[in-house]
Scaffold this motif. Structure first.
Motif, PDB file in Angstrom:
ATOM      1  N   GLY A  32       0.781  -1.229   0.000  1.00 18.02           N
ATOM      2  CA  GLY A  32       0.000   0.000   0.000  1.00 18.02           C
ATOM      3  C   GLY A  32       0.813   1.280   0.000  1.00 18.02           C
ATOM      4  O   GLY A  32       0.249   2.373   0.087  1.00 18.02           O
ATOM      5  N   ASN A  33       2.139   1.152  -0.097  1.00 18.64           N
ATOM      6  CA  ASN A  33       2.989   2.341  -0.123  1.00 18.64           C
ATOM      7  C   ASN A  33       3.010   2.953  -1.522  1.00 18.64           C
ATOM      8  O   ASN A  33       3.115   2.226  -2.520  1.00 18.64           O
ATOM      9  N   PRO A  34       2.937   4.287  -1.625  1.00 18.60           N
ATOM     10  CA  PRO A  34       2.970   4.912  -2.945  1.00 18.60           C
ATOM     11  C   PRO A  34       4.368   4.849  -3.546  1.00 18.60           C
ATOM     12  O   PRO A  34       5.369   5.002  -2.848  1.00 18.60           O
ATOM     13  N   ILE A  35       4.453   4.601  -4.839  1.00 18.48           N
ATOM     14  CA  ILE A  35       5.716   4.657  -5.567  1.00 18.48           C
ATOM     15  C   ILE A  35       5.494   5.482  -6.825  1.00 18.48           C
ATOM     16  O   ILE A  35       4.356   5.639  -7.303  1.00 18.48           O
ATOM     17  N   THR A  87      12.804  15.433  -7.964  1.00 20.05           N
ATOM     18  CA  THR A  87      12.653  14.543  -6.806  1.00 20.05           C
ATOM     19  C   THR A  87      12.346  13.119  -7.241  1.00 20.05           C
ATOM     20  O   THR A  87      12.938  12.151  -6.745  1.00 20.05           O
ATOM     21  N   PHE A  88      11.429  12.960  -8.193  1.00 23.93           N
ATOM     22  CA  PHE A  88      11.018  11.622  -8.612  1.00 23.93           C
ATOM     23  C   PHE A  88      11.972  11.010  -9.636  1.00 23.93           C
ATOM     24  O   PHE A  88      11.808   9.855 -10.012  1.00 23.93           O
ATOM     25  N   ALA A  89      12.951  11.787 -10.084  1.00 24.96           N
ATOM     26  CA  ALA A  89      13.973  11.243 -10.983  1.00 24.96           C
ATOM     27  C   ALA A  89      15.177  10.726 -10.221  1.00 24.96           C
ATOM     28  O   ALA A  89      16.027  10.038 -10.791  1.00 24.96           O
ATOM     29  N   ARG A  90      15.257  11.026  -8.921  1.00 29.16           N
ATOM     30  CA  ARG A  90      16.397  10.625  -8.107  1.00 29.16           C
ATOM     31  C   ARG A  90      15.992   9.515  -7.136  1.00 29.16           C
ATOM     32  O   ARG A  90      14.808   9.382  -6.800  1.00 29.16           O
ATOM     33  N   PRO A  91      16.967   8.760  -6.647  1.00 29.82           N
ATOM     34  CA  PRO A  91      16.654   7.679  -5.695  1.00 29.82           C
ATOM     35  C   PRO A  91      16.414   8.203  -4.286  1.00 29.82           C
ATOM     36  O   PRO A  91      17.162   7.921  -3.356  1.00 29.82           O
ATOM     37  N   VAL A  92      15.359   9.007  -4.137  1.00 31.27           N
ATOM     38  CA  VAL A  92      14.989   9.557  -2.837  1.00 31.27           C
ATOM     39  C   VAL A  92      14.037   8.582  -2.158  1.00 31.27           C
ATOM     40  O   VAL A  92      13.090   8.092  -2.783  1.00 31.27           O
ATOM     41  N   GLU A  93      14.260   8.304  -0.879  1.00 36.78           N
ATOM     42  CA  GLU A  93      13.458   7.295  -0.195  1.00 36.78           C
ATOM     43  C   GLU A  93      11.992   7.713  -0.044  1.00 36.78           C
ATOM     44  O   GLU A  93      11.087   6.979  -0.383  1.00 36.78           O
ATOM     45  N   ASP A  94      11.756   8.909   0.495  1.00 39.78           N
ATOM     46  CA  ASP A  94      10.380   9.343   0.739  1.00 39.78           C
ATOM     47  C   ASP A  94      10.019  10.459  -0.235  1.00 39.78           C
ATOM     48  O   ASP A  94       9.900  11.619   0.130  1.00 39.78           O
ATOM     49  N   ARG A  95       9.866  10.091  -1.483  1.00 44.40           N
ATOM     50  CA  ARG A  95       9.584  11.086  -2.516  1.00 44.40           C
ATOM     51  C   ARG A  95       8.246  11.786  -2.279  1.00 44.40           C
ATOM     52  O   ARG A  95       8.091  12.971  -2.550  1.00 44.40           O
ATOM     53  N   PHE A  96       7.277  11.049  -1.779  1.00 41.43           N
ATOM     54  CA  PHE A  96       5.923  11.576  -1.689  1.00 41.43           C
ATOM     55  C   PHE A  96       5.758  12.604  -0.575  1.00 41.43           C
ATOM     56  O   PHE A  96       4.752  13.308  -0.541  1.00 41.43           O
ATOM     57  N   SER A  97       6.733  12.721   0.305  1.00 46.20           N
ATOM     58  CA  SER A  97       6.657  13.757   1.337  1.00 46.20           C
ATOM     59  C   SER A  97       6.853  15.142   0.748  1.00 46.20           C
ATOM     60  O   SER A  97       6.530  16.150   1.390  1.00 46.20           O
ATOM     61  N   ALA A  98       7.370  15.209  -0.493  1.00 45.74           N
ATOM     62  CA  ALA A  98       7.640  16.493  -1.129  1.00 45.74           C
ATOM     63  C   ALA A  98       6.468  17.006  -1.960  1.00 45.74           C
ATOM     64  O   ALA A  98       6.549  18.098  -2.530  1.00 45.74           O
ATOM     65  N   VAL A  99       5.366  16.228  -2.040  1.00 42.09           N
ATOM     66  CA  VAL A  99       4.230  16.635  -2.874  1.00 42.09           C
ATOM     67  C   VAL A  99       2.921  16.491  -2.099  1.00 42.09           C
ATOM     68  O   VAL A  99       2.828  15.715  -1.156  1.00 42.09           O
ATOM     69  N   ASP A 100       1.930  17.250  -2.552  1.00 40.75           N
ATOM     70  CA  ASP A 100       0.573  17.126  -2.018  1.00 40.75           C
ATOM     71  C   ASP A 100      -0.178  16.163  -2.934  1.00 40.75           C
ATOM     72  O   ASP A 100      -0.350  16.436  -4.117  1.00 40.75           O
ATOM     73  N   TRP A 101      -0.596  15.009  -2.393  1.00 42.12           N
ATOM     74  CA  TRP A 101      -1.227  14.005  -3.242  1.00 42.12           C
ATOM     75  C   TRP A 101      -2.381  13.329  -2.511  1.00 42.12           C
ATOM     76  O   TRP A 101      -2.480  13.366  -1.285  1.00 42.12           O
ATOM     77  N   THR A 102      -3.261  12.747  -3.291  1.00 42.36           N
ATOM     78  CA  THR A 102      -4.369  11.957  -2.764  1.00 42.36           C
ATOM     79  C   THR A 102      -4.530  10.720  -3.652  1.00 42.36           C
ATOM     80  O   THR A 102      -3.956  10.640  -4.741  1.00 42.36           O
ATOM     81  N   LYS A 103      -5.327   9.768  -3.195  1.00 42.65           N
ATOM     82  CA  LYS A 103      -5.662   8.628  -4.045  1.00 42.65           C
ATOM     83  C   LYS A 103      -6.672   9.065  -5.093  1.00 42.65           C
ATOM     84  O   LYS A 103      -7.670   9.710  -4.780  1.00 42.65           O
ATOM     85  N   GLY A 104      -6.406   8.695  -6.354  1.00 43.63           N
ATOM     86  CA  GLY A 104      -7.347   8.993  -7.403  1.00 43.63           C
ATOM     87  C   GLY A 104      -8.556   8.086  -7.331  1.00 43.63           C
ATOM     88  O   GLY A 104      -8.587   7.121  -6.549  1.00 43.63           O
ATOM     89  N   PRO A 105      -9.571   8.342  -8.137  1.00 40.48           N
ATOM     90  CA  PRO A 105     -10.781   7.526  -8.113  1.00 40.48           C
ATOM     91  C   PRO A 105     -10.539   6.044  -8.348  1.00 40.48           C
ATOM     92  O   PRO A 105     -11.263   5.196  -7.819  1.00 40.48           O
ATOM     93  N   TYR A 106      -9.507   5.697  -9.115  1.00 41.87           N
ATOM     94  CA  TYR A 106      -9.194   4.297  -9.357  1.00 41.87           C
ATOM     95  C   TYR A 106      -8.126   3.779  -8.393  1.00 41.87           C
ATOM     96  O   TYR A 106      -7.788   2.609  -8.415  1.00 41.87           O
ATOM     97  N   GLY A 107      -7.566   4.682  -7.561  1.00 40.20           N
ATOM     98  CA  GLY A 107      -6.695   4.227  -6.486  1.00 40.20           C
ATOM     99  C   GLY A 107      -5.244   4.632  -6.530  1.00 40.20           C
ATOM    100  O   GLY A 107      -4.539   4.510  -5.532  1.00 40.20           O
ATOM    101  N   SER A 108      -4.740   5.111  -7.664  1.00 42.28           N
ATOM    102  CA  SER A 108      -3.330   5.481  -7.737  1.00 42.28           C
ATOM    103  C   SER A 108      -3.140   6.934  -7.297  1.00 42.28           C
ATOM    104  O   SER A 108      -4.057   7.750  -7.407  1.00 42.28           O
TER     105      SER A 108
END
Length: 308
Positions: A32-35, A87-108
C-alpha cells in the motif's frame, strides 16, 4: 547513420531533440505504499477507448511493481513543478513527502497543482526491447488548465514563459543573442568591447534563425536550448531575447571562448551583457538556471532548473 550498433549516448541525445512534457507515473506497492518515477515517454493513444501509454526501463527499481499492478496514474507536471520532476527522478526514499497528493478515483496517487492527471487501469504490458510499454485505460482524469513543464535536449523549458517572450517582442526591433557554451566557457565576439553573438529576428522561428546564424558564424554544429533572458533596452529601444546554446568540438571561425567569471565588466559592450554573464557563472556552478524578464537594469528571474 544506418548501422544498428549505435552509440547509446548519441542516440539518447538525438531522441532528446524532440521536446516533450514531463510526467510522474505513480501506483502503490503490495503493502500500500505509494511509488512513482519521472517519465517523459508518455503519449495519448486512443479516445475510444480512452488509452494512453508510458514506457518503463526494465532496469527500473519500480519494474516489478509497475508491471504486475492493476493500474497506475500519470501526473502531467505544470511548469512550476520542476522540483517535483527532479525529486522523482532521483533515488529519494520518501519522494511523496515532497508533494501534495491523494488517491485517485481508481486508487493510484494523483498530485495537486499538476497540469492534468489520468488514473488508469492496466490495459496491457508490451515488450519493447530494453523497455516495456505500459498501456493504460483511463478511468478518471482532471484537467487543471495549467501550462505543462517541457523538456528537450537535457533541459527543462516553460512554454508559458516562451510565449511571453514572443508576445513581448511582437512590436519593435528584436535582437536574438546566445550564451553559446562549451564546458562552462562562453563564446564572445569583439576585441576591445566584448559582446555575445547577436542577430536580427525575422518572421521565422527565433530558435531556427539564431541556430542558423550561430552555425554560419562558427562553422560548428550548434544546438539552441532554453530561453535565458528577455529584456527591453532603453538605451537602444530594442527588445532582446537571449537563449542558452551549446556548440560542438572544434575551433570556431569567429570569436573565442572565455570563462564568464574571468571577463572584467569594463571589457563588455554594455551592463546587460555583464549581468547575463554574471548570472550564468553563478547558475552554472549549481546547475540551476532561470529566465530573466525585465529591462537592462531591473527585472525578475523565473527559476527553471536543469536536470543534472
Amino acid at each position: 547513420m544506418s548501422d544498428t550498433s549505435f552509440d547509446a549516448r548519441a542516440l539518447r541525445t538525438a531522441f532528446g531533440a524532440f521536446p516533450t512534457g514531463v510526467t510522474v507515473v505513480t501506483t502503490h506497492d503490495p503493502a500500500g505504499n505509494p511509488i512513482g518515477f519521472t517519465a517523459n515517454s508518455f503519449t495519448s493513444v486512443s479516445l475510444d477507448p480512452p488509452l494512453l501509454l508510458v514506457c518503463l526501463a526494465k532496469t527500473s527499481r519500480n519494474f516489478a511493481v509497475m508491471t504486475q499492478n492493476s493500474g497506475f496514474a500519470v501526473n502531467i507536471l505544470s511548469e512550476t513543478q520542476k522540483d517535483v520532476s527532479n525529486t522523482f527522478a532521483r533515488p529519494v526514499e520518501d519522494r511523496f513527502s515532497a508533494v501534495d497528493w491523494t488517491k485517485g478515483p481508481y486508487g493510484s496517487p494523483v498530485f495537486s497543482n499538476v497540469a492534468a492527471w489520468f488514473d488508469c487501469s492496466m490495459e496491457q504490458v508490451i515488450e519493447a526491447g530494453d523497455h516495456v510499454i505500459l498501456m493504460g485505460r483511463v478511468q478518471a482524469f482532471a484537467d487543471n488548465g495549467l501550462n505543462g513543464l517541457g523538456y528537450a535536449k537535457g533541459s527543462y523549458f516553460t512554454p508559458g514563459l516562451a510565449g511571453k517572450a514572443v508576445s513581448a517582442a511582437a512590436d519593435g526591433t528584436v535582437e536574438l543573442s546566445a550564451v553559446l557554451e562549451r564546458n562552462g566557457s562562453v563564446l564572445m565576439l569583439g576585441e576591445d568591447r566584448l559582446h555575445l553573438p547577436t542577430c536580427a529576428m525575422d518572421d521565422t522561428d527565433p530558435t531556427a534563425t539564431l541556430g542558423a546564424y550561430l552555425q554560419a558564424l562558427t562553422g560548428l554544429p550548434v544546438s539552441v536550448g532554453f530561453l535565458y533572458s528577455v529584456y527591453e533596452s532603453r538605451a537602444d529601444s530594442r527588445q532582446h531575447i537571449v537563449y542558452h546554446a551549446s556548440i560542438g568540438e572544434g575551433e570556431p571561425a569567429n570569436g573565442r571562448f572565455l570563462q564568464p567569471g574571468d571577463v572584467a565588466p569594463d571589457r563588455l559592450a554594455n551592463p546587460a551583457t555583464a549581468d547575463i554573464l554574471r548570472r550564468f557563472a553563478a547558475e552554472s556552478s549549481i546547475g540551476n538556471f532561470g529566465v530573466y524578464f525585465g529591462n537592462e537594469t531591473a527585472g525578475k528571474v523565473h527559476p527553471v532548473a536543469r536536470k543534472a
